[in-house]
Design a protein around this motif. Structure first.
Motif, PDB file in Angstrom:
ATOM      1  N   GLN A  64       0.842  -1.199   0.000  1.00 18.37           N
ATOM      2  CA  GLN A  64       0.000   0.000   0.000  1.00 18.37           C
ATOM      3  C   GLN A  64       0.880   1.252   0.000  1.00 18.37           C
ATOM      4  OE1 GLN A  64      -2.705   2.209   3.206  1.00 18.37           O
ATOM      5  NE2 GLN A  64      -3.591   0.230   2.668  1.00 18.37           N
ATOM      6  N   TYR A  65       0.576   2.161  -0.947  1.00 22.48           N
ATOM      7  CA  TYR A  65       1.398   3.362  -1.144  1.00 22.48           C
ATOM      8  C   TYR A  65       0.551   4.550  -1.560  1.00 22.48           C
ATOM      9  CZ  TYR A  65       5.420   0.240  -1.184  1.00 22.48           C
ATOM     10  OH  TYR A  65       6.376  -0.676  -0.818  1.00 22.48           O
ATOM     11  N   GLU A  66       1.086   5.747  -1.330  1.00 21.06           N
ATOM     12  CA  GLU A  66       0.508   6.923  -1.966  1.00 21.06           C
ATOM     13  C   GLU A  66       0.796   6.804  -3.460  1.00 21.06           C
ATOM     14  OE1 GLU A  66       1.141  11.705  -2.561  1.00 21.06           O
ATOM     15  OE2 GLU A  66       1.944  10.812  -0.718  1.00 21.06           O
ATOM     16  N   ILE A  67      -0.260   6.712  -4.252  1.00 20.51           N
ATOM     17  CA  ILE A  67      -0.108   6.579  -5.704  1.00 20.51           C
ATOM     18  C   ILE A  67      -1.199   7.377  -6.400  1.00 20.51           C
ATOM     19  CG2 ILE A  67      -0.122   5.018  -7.690  1.00 20.51           C
ATOM     20  CD1 ILE A  67       0.922   2.802  -5.966  1.00 20.51           C
ATOM     21  N   HIS A  68      -0.785   8.178  -7.354  1.00 20.16           N
ATOM     22  CA  HIS A  68      -1.681   8.977  -8.191  1.00 20.16           C
ATOM     23  C   HIS A  68      -0.855   9.461  -9.378  1.00 20.16           C
ATOM     24  CE1 HIS A  68       0.457  12.230  -6.178  1.00 20.16           C
ATOM     25  NE2 HIS A  68       0.043  11.773  -5.007  1.00 20.16           N
ATOM     26  N   PRO A  69      -1.431  10.180 -10.328  1.00 17.65           N
ATOM     27  CA  PRO A  69      -0.650  10.558 -11.507  1.00 17.65           C
ATOM     28  C   PRO A  69       0.597  11.389 -11.234  1.00 17.65           C
ATOM     29  CG  PRO A  69      -2.976  10.729 -12.005  1.00 17.65           C
ATOM     30  CD  PRO A  69      -2.873  10.473 -10.530  1.00 17.65           C
ATOM     31  N   TRP A  70       0.681  12.043 -10.078  1.00 20.88           N
ATOM     32  CA  TRP A  70       1.852  12.847  -9.749  1.00 20.88           C
ATOM     33  C   TRP A  70       2.815  12.094  -8.827  1.00 20.88           C
ATOM     34  CZ3 TRP A  70      -3.083  14.389 -10.426  1.00 20.88           C
ATOM     35  CH2 TRP A  70      -3.295  15.279 -11.497  1.00 20.88           C
ATOM     36  N   LEU A  71       2.543  10.820  -8.633  1.00 18.94           N
ATOM     37  CA  LEU A  71       3.413   9.941  -7.851  1.00 18.94           C
ATOM     38  C   LEU A  71       3.042   8.492  -8.202  1.00 18.94           C
ATOM     39  CD1 LEU A  71       5.666   9.908  -5.668  1.00 18.94           C
ATOM     40  CD2 LEU A  71       3.855   9.669  -3.955  1.00 18.94           C
ATOM     41  N   ALA A  72       3.393   8.087  -9.412  1.00 18.53           N
ATOM     42  CA  ALA A  72       2.946   6.775  -9.924  1.00 18.53           C
ATOM     43  C   ALA A  72       3.811   5.613  -9.449  1.00 18.53           C
ATOM     44  CB  ALA A  72       2.909   6.807 -11.448  1.00 18.53           C
ATOM     45  N   ARG A  73       5.007   5.898  -8.946  1.00 15.85           N
ATOM     46  CA  ARG A  73       5.916   4.882  -8.394  1.00 15.85           C
ATOM     47  C   ARG A  73       6.077   3.657  -9.310  1.00 15.85           C
ATOM     48  NH1 ARG A  73       7.019   6.440  -3.226  1.00 15.85           N
ATOM     49  NH2 ARG A  73       5.403   7.446  -1.973  1.00 15.85           N
ATOM     50  N   PRO A  74       6.471   3.822 -10.556  1.00 18.12           N
ATOM     51  CA  PRO A  74       6.578   2.662 -11.455  1.00 18.12           C
ATOM     52  C   PRO A  74       7.570   1.611 -10.987  1.00 18.12           C
ATOM     53  CG  PRO A  74       7.590   4.614 -12.439  1.00 18.12           C
ATOM     54  CD  PRO A  74       6.824   5.089 -11.240  1.00 18.12           C
ATOM     55  N   ASP A  75       8.649   2.029 -10.322  1.00 16.95           N
ATOM     56  CA  ASP A  75       9.648   1.062  -9.857  1.00 16.95           C
ATOM     57  C   ASP A  75       9.086   0.157  -8.769  1.00 16.95           C
ATOM     58  OD1 ASP A  75       9.457   3.255  -8.150  1.00 16.95           O
ATOM     59  OD2 ASP A  75      11.610   3.406  -7.768  1.00 16.95           O
ATOM     60  N   ILE A  76       8.410   0.748  -7.793  1.00 13.92           N
ATOM     61  CA  ILE A  76       7.833  -0.039  -6.701  1.00 13.92           C
ATOM     62  C   ILE A  76       6.675  -0.891  -7.204  1.00 13.92           C
ATOM     63  CG2 ILE A  76       6.469   0.164  -4.571  1.00 13.92           C
ATOM     64  CD1 ILE A  76       8.381   2.413  -3.728  1.00 13.92           C
ATOM     65  N   VAL A  77       5.839  -0.310  -8.058  1.00 13.75           N
ATOM     66  CA  VAL A  77       4.717  -1.066  -8.619  1.00 13.75           C
ATOM     67  C   VAL A  77       5.234  -2.283  -9.387  1.00 13.75           C
ATOM     68  CG1 VAL A  77       2.860  -1.001 -10.338  1.00 13.75           C
ATOM     69  CG2 VAL A  77       3.121   0.877  -8.703  1.00 13.75           C
ATOM     70  N   SER A  78       6.282  -2.090 -10.172  1.00 18.67           N
ATOM     71  CA  SER A  78       6.870  -3.192 -10.933  1.00 18.67           C
ATOM     72  C   SER A  78       7.385  -4.285  -9.993  1.00 18.67           C
ATOM     73  CB  SER A  78       8.003  -2.667 -11.819  1.00 18.67           C
ATOM     74  OG  SER A  78       8.642  -3.723 -12.488  1.00 18.67           O
ATOM     75  N   TRP A  79       8.057  -3.876  -8.924  1.00 25.06           N
ATOM     76  CA  TRP A  79       8.586  -4.856  -7.958  1.00 25.06           C
ATOM     77  C   TRP A  79       7.444  -5.668  -7.352  1.00 25.06           C
ATOM     78  CZ3 TRP A  79       8.289  -7.000  -3.296  1.00 25.06           C
ATOM     79  CH2 TRP A  79       9.398  -7.654  -2.755  1.00 25.06           C
ATOM     80  N   LEU A  80       6.416  -4.979  -6.908  1.00 21.14           N
ATOM     81  CA  LEU A  80       5.303  -5.671  -6.255  1.00 21.14           C
ATOM     82  C   LEU A  80       4.623  -6.650  -7.206  1.00 21.14           C
ATOM     83  CD1 LEU A  80       3.813  -2.616  -4.330  1.00 21.14           C
ATOM     84  CD2 LEU A  80       4.885  -4.616  -3.280  1.00 21.14           C
ATOM     85  N   ARG A  81       4.400  -6.230  -8.425  1.00 21.03           N
ATOM     86  CA  ARG A  81       3.728  -7.111  -9.384  1.00 21.03           C
ATOM     87  C   ARG A  81       4.598  -8.299  -9.761  1.00 21.03           C
ATOM     88  NH1 ARG A  81       0.505  -2.362 -12.712  1.00 21.03           N
ATOM     89  NH2 ARG A  81      -1.341  -2.463 -11.346  1.00 21.03           N
ATOM     90  N   ARG A  82       5.878  -8.068  -9.829  1.00 20.55           N
ATOM     91  CA  ARG A  82       6.802  -9.170 -10.133  1.00 20.55           C
ATOM     92  C   ARG A  82       6.729 -10.246  -9.058  1.00 20.55           C
ATOM     93  NH1 ARG A  82      10.790  -5.832 -10.902  1.00 20.55           N
ATOM     94  NH2 ARG A  82      12.014  -6.433  -9.091  1.00 20.55           N
ATOM     95  N   HIS A  83       6.421  -9.824  -7.827  1.00 17.03           N
ATOM     96  CA  HIS A  83       6.349 -10.773  -6.713  1.00 17.03           C
ATOM     97  C   HIS A  83       4.913 -11.164  -6.373  1.00 17.03           C
ATOM     98  CE1 HIS A  83      10.461  -9.180  -6.308  1.00 17.03           C
ATOM     99  NE2 HIS A  83      10.729 -10.319  -5.715  1.00 17.03           N
ATOM    100  N   GLY A  84       3.965 -10.795  -7.231  1.00 12.18           N
ATOM    101  CA  GLY A  84       2.583 -11.266  -7.076  1.00 12.18           C
ATOM    102  C   GLY A  84       1.734 -10.495  -6.088  1.00 12.18           C
ATOM    103  N   ALA A  85       2.201  -9.324  -5.632  1.00 13.79           N
ATOM    104  CA  ALA A  85       1.446  -8.547  -4.646  1.00 13.79           C
ATOM    105  C   ALA A  85       0.439  -7.624  -5.330  1.00 13.79           C
ATOM    106  CB  ALA A  85       2.392  -7.720  -3.785  1.00 13.79           C
TER     107      ALA A  85
END
Length: 282
Positions: free
Chosen positions: A170-191
């Motif tokens: 769970q993260y602060e995420i919106h168009p001005w803080l999309a966090r692609p690196d963290i999102v990619s990590w989480l999805r790679r690990h199935g979260a």
């Protein structure tokens, strides 16, 4: 996928349980209104409530479930270990305290609220969460506000026998803080990725791109932001104590942002509107 979404849609967690794709956030919702506004959300069809020990309203939001005439099993309920309470013994106590406060036998999800307390504190808290999951005190577990270095540290611990799996990030995420690196990590690990402050605390409603898309779709800036989050595959957690806005935030399933619309919301910015513990170095 996005075209077929409804307020009843869910995502599958690694734990095997389902999480509703739209949550109702109760951060900074005072005790004296928390129960009533949560009842309002539940009556509108929300089935996912995101609370935390630090919000001091676990009791009220859980009471709202029965007040709304719903069985506990029909509502996905989240709490979090307090940011400054990381550590094995402290986390164990806080899990039991939260269960008592909420007057529930289990949570659907317990998160580590923030990566404070150093490595020993973080991994001790994770150990307590794994034990709580095995004991049936929570169905799923995860983290909030962990930076990539914290995630790598935790995954290494899990892989080396620490147990458990990161069901949710769970993260602060919106168009001005999309966090692609963290999102990619989480999805790679199935979260599953949850997005708090998806409305950017109403600080961006005058942005030209939001005005343009609002006019195009006949929707409010808040609705455009929630829809963006859903179409990105996140689980947004909009919060409000105003009944009309609680309703507005869930009336997002009758329109779709085009590929071009989504592209216009790719700002590439890194501009948090809340705290940002992901940068915590220890």
């Amino acid at each position: 996928m996005a075209r077929n979404l409804t307020i009843k849609s869910t995502q599958k967690l690694l734990s095997g349980y389902e999480i509703p794709i739209l949550g109702y956030g109760v951060y900074q919702t005072p005790k004296n209104v928390a129960e009533n506004v949560t009842v309002e959300a539940l009556k509108l069809g929300y089935r996912h409530i995101d609370s935390a020990a630090a919000y001091k309203n676990e009791k009220e939001v859980t009471a709202a479930i029965s007040k709304a005439g719903l069985p506990r099993s029909e509502v996905f309920l989240t709490t979090k270990i307090p940011p400054r309470a990381n550590g094995y013994d402290s986390a164990k106590r806080n899990i039991d305290d939260s269960l008592k406060q909420a007057n529930t036998d289990y949570f659907d999800l317990i998160l580590i609220h923030a990566p404070y307390g150093g490595k020993e504190g973080r991994l001790g808290t994770w150990k307590a969460l794994v034990e709580a999951q095995k004991a049936g005190k929570t169905r799923s577990i995860g983290v909030s506000n962990f930076g990539l270095h914290h995630l790598d540290e935790l995954q290494s611990y899990i892989s080396s026998g620490g147990g458990g799996a990161i069901d949710v990030g769970q993260y602060e995420i919106h168009p001005w803080l999309a966090r692609p690196d963290i999102v990619s990590w989480l999805r790679r690990h199935g979260a599953v990725v949850q997005a708090y402050s998806p409305l950017v605390r109403n600080t961006r409603s005058e942005e030209p791109v939001l005005k343009e898309l609002s006019k195009k779709h006949g929707k409010s800036p808040a609705q455009v932001l929630v829809r963006w989050s859903l179409q990105k595959g996140f689980v947004p957690l909009p919060k409000s104590v105003t009944p009309s806005r609680i309703r507005e935030n869930c009336e997002v399933f009758d329109f779709e942002l085009s590929e071009g619309d989504m592209g216009k919301l790719e700002t590439g910015k890194y501009e948090p509107c809340a705290w940002d513990p992901t940068v915590e170095k220890d």
